[in-house]
Design a protein around this motif. Structure first.
Motif, PDB file in Angstrom:
ATOM      1  N   ALA A 435       0.846  -1.197   0.000  1.00 15.86           N
ATOM      2  CA  ALA A 435       0.000   0.000   0.000  1.00 15.86           C
ATOM      3  C   ALA A 435       0.878   1.243   0.000  1.00 15.86           C
ATOM      4  N   TYR A 436       0.485   2.240  -0.752  1.00 11.19           N
ATOM      5  CA  TYR A 436       1.155   3.543  -0.831  1.00 11.19           C
ATOM      6  C   TYR A 436       2.527   3.489  -1.481  1.00 11.19           C
ATOM      7  N   VAL A 437       3.002   2.300  -1.839  1.00 13.21           N
ATOM      8  CA  VAL A 437       4.359   2.230  -2.369  1.00 13.21           C
ATOM      9  C   VAL A 437       4.456   2.992  -3.694  1.00 13.21           C
ATOM     10  N   HIS A 438       3.346   3.031  -4.450  1.00 14.49           N
ATOM     11  CA  HIS A 438       3.427   3.722  -5.745  1.00 14.49           C
ATOM     12  C   HIS A 438       3.713   5.212  -5.556  1.00 14.49           C
ATOM     13  N   GLN A 439       3.308   5.760  -4.406  1.00 17.13           N
ATOM     14  CA  GLN A 439       3.567   7.186  -4.160  1.00 17.13           C
ATOM     15  C   GLN A 439       5.058   7.448  -4.001  1.00 17.13           C
TER      16      GLN A 439
ATOM     17  N   VAL B 215      -4.550   7.725  -0.705  1.00 22.69           N
ATOM     18  CA  VAL B 215      -4.650   6.883  -1.897  1.00 22.69           C
ATOM     19  C   VAL B 215      -3.619   5.773  -1.829  1.00 22.69           C
ATOM     20  N   PRO B 216      -3.960   4.620  -1.209  1.00 22.45           N
ATOM     21  CA  PRO B 216      -2.957   3.572  -1.083  1.00 22.45           C
ATOM     22  C   PRO B 216      -2.670   2.833  -2.392  1.00 22.45           C
ATOM     23  N   PHE B 217      -3.651   2.745  -3.259  1.00 25.96           N
ATOM     24  CA  PHE B 217      -3.425   2.087  -4.552  1.00 25.96           C
ATOM     25  C   PHE B 217      -3.932   3.022  -5.632  1.00 25.96           C
ATOM     26  N   PRO B 218      -3.234   3.078  -6.758  1.00 26.07           N
ATOM     27  CA  PRO B 218      -3.528   4.157  -7.713  1.00 26.07           C
ATOM     28  C   PRO B 218      -4.985   4.245  -8.163  1.00 26.07           C
TER      29      PRO B 218
END
Lengths: 467, 399
Positions: A435-439, B215-218
């Motif tokens: 979770a949130y890693v894409h940020q 926003v945890p997942f896009p």
């Protein structure tokens, strides 16, 4: 010798302003103290350490304020100037228009490098104004984006620019129940990177300070300003002038160096905790009296049970009565006693807090009569350091911040083990679901970087557990 | 794409706020047709819109984000709006796009609104950074509640005249038009959202922090919002209880701006933005109090983001905006999908869309599959609600 303070992000700036406030008011009190020559020397030393005289005669703090958005800096500088006793340098700040968005990667990979030169210039100007640099103190939080991300990057740059100077990072850990959702990610990334480049990391936890405000200082509606005042008080009690063991008649000219020499003797163990007693509402100060034996007994208690504030009742702790007559002298009537060295392992799960090293700072009336030998008990320390080498005392006859007697213990011990473990656990749980890693990846921090940070901190946890 | 609304604004008291170069209008409107808005007007006005946006950007020292405000049921708002969204994503990818979208209620007067909404939703899911859906029916309910409260003559419950969410006090228009009260609520939503960026406070919260934390997942970026208090009572007797009541209300289903019940669905993250004279201890006390009753996802048990702004809104002494990333948006989407399928199965009104140049049936199928997969993602998270997920096993270090 002077200390240059670098205030980063909203938390760092707010704490910094309170710290300088505490220092100036304490120094003013000291100069009115009855031992006037000593008080004057105290004042001169403190002033040289934290301020420089502007041409107008005003005191200007040796500090650099950094934030990625302007509101906090404007407020901080205005509050300082309003006090009339001191102010910040008119050009000693750096701010941008847009914050870091609570994103460590944004602070570390984007804002840090972008503004490295400008910030480096500001710090250099402050450093050049010092006759001799005692060290650099950075104030920041680990939950946000600027304090943690930009702060880590700047610390790395300072380490490169001033390889022989000492860097002390003061970190504020957030409330456990969340101020920022990604606070655990930001914290582990900060700590793992700082472990490589900082000399020592001094930690304050919002939860603990909040409890101090609520229970000891009886504040009904606690605001961040109250929390910051307590942190500033604790920091001030460490950094204000004191007689260290090597300079008995003069105030120490190398406070940070001596602090590090005492406490951080192994590169794997850099986390320092603080506890300071007494803490009480200023209205009760005039009606309370303390004795050194009482204060020191309390403090030793807090160290062993790893609590950061005085509590009336102690949690259960296993105890063995030492039959050795010599150890009986050190028994405390609260029924928690230091265990013999051989039985240490059995007590690991009982909550006994083993220390690597401790520094006791005593300030106030009759300080020379205070007996700190209770802290020399080898059972308190890890077996591979002699107790005499692991403990030192600093003293100052001048009362600090209107407390007639006050004692502060800076310790490198297992007291931060549990909160750190918690923090890493929660971050790992969140990371497991990505979770949130894409940020973070969109700014340049990859999953490998996360894993590296986790590995580094698990190593630190393991080292402290086996102390 | 028609002149009436914009002309009205230009003749009203806000005429000095807007520059004529910032306005783009056409004559005939989009006919409630997403395809007309997106394809026809989109291609005609694309360059002009890009240029105007760029010009407006030049006045900014530092641009933080774009706000897109439109409805989903119409033609221009949803069609041209989603075209603008994709334009902004292409031209200015680094600047976040926050969309406040008004979703049609079940009894909507536009028959093709399900088509328009679903077609636009695909764009929102793929290209927006964060969406705040609002439903007309919820706004109507809230307005009715306030009016009901104002009309009862219980002693001690007289409402302060300018202290309601719909009062429009501090605004400049004096006469009230049909949707004014509902629009005021949305205006207040946006005001509270940006308050920390505009005013000082002890714990600032910028707009980019909202997208970062919530926003945890896009793709799962739909946030349920609620505003409290709805009104301020004229007597100021019990301050602390009012404060606590404000927090409790923020999580009740009557105060949400879409028809949803967040307490019975799974929370992925929650943000509380407080304005006014509220201290961190009040905030912490209320979080502690409410946490046990709110189901949070297993990897984010303490998933709270908090912000404190010192300046209260006009007419109130304090206020709270709660934004939650919660699976309770799923029923709204399922509802929308059902209404879409009802029309699509009969191919009703489809020819209006397919006649537009550049529009194909593929758009419909892709849009509905995007919506279905979104619903599926929320369902998967919902399934974990009652399960006790064990903590992931930690890395072990050789000693």
């Amino acid at each position: 010798m002077s200390i240059v303070t670098v205030q980063l992000g909203q938390c760092g700036n707010q704490i910094g302003q309170e710290l300088f406030d505490v220092i100036t008011s304490d120094t003013n009190e000291a100069q009115r103290y009855k031992l006037s020559a000593q008080g004057k020397a105290y004042g001169v030393c403190s002033q040289e350490r934290f301020f420089h005289d502007e041409l107008t005669g005003e005191l200007s703090a040796r500090a650099v304020l950094i934030d990625m958005e302007p509101k906090v800096i404007t407020q901080t500088m205005a509050t300082a100037a309003k006090s009339g006793r001191w102010k910040y340098g008119d050009r000693s700040f750096f701010c941008q228009k847009q914050g870091s968005g609570n994103n460590w990667a944004n602070g570390f990979c984007v804002h840090g490098p972008r503004h490295e030169e400008a910030v480096g210039d500001l710090v250099r100007r402050e450093v050049e104004r010092c006759d001799r640099l005692a060290g650099i103190l950075t104030l920041m939080s680990v939950a946000g984006g600027t304090g943690s991300g930009v702060g880590t990057y700047i610390t790395q740059c300072l380490r490169d620019t001033y390889p022989h100077s000492l860097i002390l990072n003061q970190l504020t850990w957030p409330y456990g129940t969340g101020e920022v959702i990604v606070q655990n990610y930001n914290s582990i990334l900060t700590l793992s990177h700082l472990y490589q480049c900082s000399d020592a990391i001094l930690v304050h936890e919002n939860d603990t300070v909040h409890r101090i405000c609520a229970q000891l200082m009886n504040i009904k509606h606690i605001s961040f300003s109250d929390v910051n005042k307590v942190i500033a008080h604790q920091l001030g009690s460490v950094l204000q002038p004191a007689h260290t063991q090597s300079t008995c008649s003069q105030y120490s000219r190398n406070p940070i160096g001596e602090l590090m020499a005492t406490l951080v003797c192994h590169p794997e163990y850099r986390l320092l905790g603080l506890c300071s007693i007494p803490q009480m509402p200023s209205s009760s100060l005039a009606y309370s009296t303390f004795t050194w034996p009482g204060l020191l007994k309390h403090l030793r208690q807090m160290l062993i049970s790893s609590t950061k504030m005085e509590e009336g009742k102690q949690a259960h702790l296993t105890h063995t009565i030492l039959s050795d007559a010599q150890h009986k002298k050190l028994c405390i009537d609260w029924q928690v006693q230091a265990t013999a060295v051989g039985q240490r392992t059995a007590d690991k799960c009982s909550g006994f807090n083993t220390s690597m090293a401790n520094l006791l700072i005593l300030r106030g009336k009759d300080v020379s009569s205070a007996d700190a030998r209770g802290f020399l008990d080898p059972a308190l320390y890890s077996p591979w350091l002699p107790a005499e080498g692991a403990f030192s005392t600093w003293r100052s006859a001048i009362p600090f911040n209107r407390y007639e007697k006050s004692a502060t213990l800076v310790s490198n011990s297992q007291s931060l083990l549990k909160p750190l473990d918690h923090m890493v656990g929660k971050a790992w749980n969140m990371f497991a679901s990505r979770a949130y890693v894409h940020q973070y990846t969109k700014f340049g921090i990859s999953e490998e970087d996360f894993l590296d940070s986790f590995t580094c901190l698990e190593q630190v946890l393991s080292s402290y557990r086996h102390l | 794409m028609e002149e009436g609304v914009v002309n009205e604004i230009l003749q009203g008291p806000l005429r000095d706020v807007f520059d004529s170069t910032q306005l783009i209008t056409d004559v005939s409107g989009s006919g409630n047709n997403w395809a007309v808005g997106h394809k026809v007007y989109g291609s005609v006005y694309r360059e002009r819109i890009t240029e105007r946006v760029r010009k407006a950007m030049e006045y900014c020292d530092c641009l933080q984000c774009f706000f897109l405000i439109h409805s989903m049921g119409g033609g221009t708002g949803s069609g041209l709006g989603s075209c603008v969204l994709s334009l902004l994503e292409e031209e200015f990818p680094e600047i976040s796009r926050i969309v406040t979208a008004v979703y049609p209620s079940a009894e909507d007067d536009v028959i093709t609104s399900p088509y328009n909404s679903v077609l636009a939703m695909r764009e929102l899911t793929e290209r927006a950074d964060c969406v705040l859906p609002v439903e007309n029916q919820s706004l109507v309910d809230i307005v009715n509640k306030i009016r009901h409260m104002a009309s009862t003559t219980k002693p001690g419950s007289v409402i302060k005249k300018d202290g309601t969410l719909i009062s429009g006090q501090g605004g400049v228009t004096k006469s009230e038009k049909p949707f004014d009260a509902m629009n005021n609520i949305m205006a207040n939503l946006l005001l509270n959202l940006t308050s920390s960026a505009r005013f000082e406070g002890s714990l600032n919260m910028d707009l980019n922090e909202i997208t970062m934390n919530l926003v945890p997942f896009p793709r799962l970026h739909y946030l349920v919002s609620s505003l409290t208090p709805l009104y301020t009572l004229a007597d100021v007797n019990i301050p602390t209880r009012r404060l606590d009541q404000m927090f409790t209300d923020a999580f009740s289903k009557d105060h949400q701006l879409i028809r949803a019940d967040p307490k019975h669905s799974l929370y992925l993250a929650c943000a509380l933005m407080v304005r006014g004279n509220v201290q961190v201890s009040d905030l912490r006390r209320n979080i502690e109090r409410l946490r046990p009753s709110l189901p949070f996802v297993s990897w984010n048990q303490e998933g709270w983001k908090t912000g404190l702004c010192s300046v209260p809104p006009v007419g109130h002494s304090h206020s709270l905006l709660a934004l939650a990333n919660n699976t309770c948006v799923k029923p709204t989407f399922i509802d929308l999908k059902d209404r879409f399928m009802k029309l699509y199965k009969k191919k009703a009104h489809l020819h209006h869309y397919l006649h537009v140049e550049g529009m194909e049936q593929g758009y419909f199928t892709e849009a509905i599959s995007s919506l279905s997969s979104l619903i599926e993602e929320y369902s998967q998270l919902d399934a974990t609600k009652r399960l006790l997920i064990p903590d992931a096993s930690r890395l072990s270090i050789a000693t």
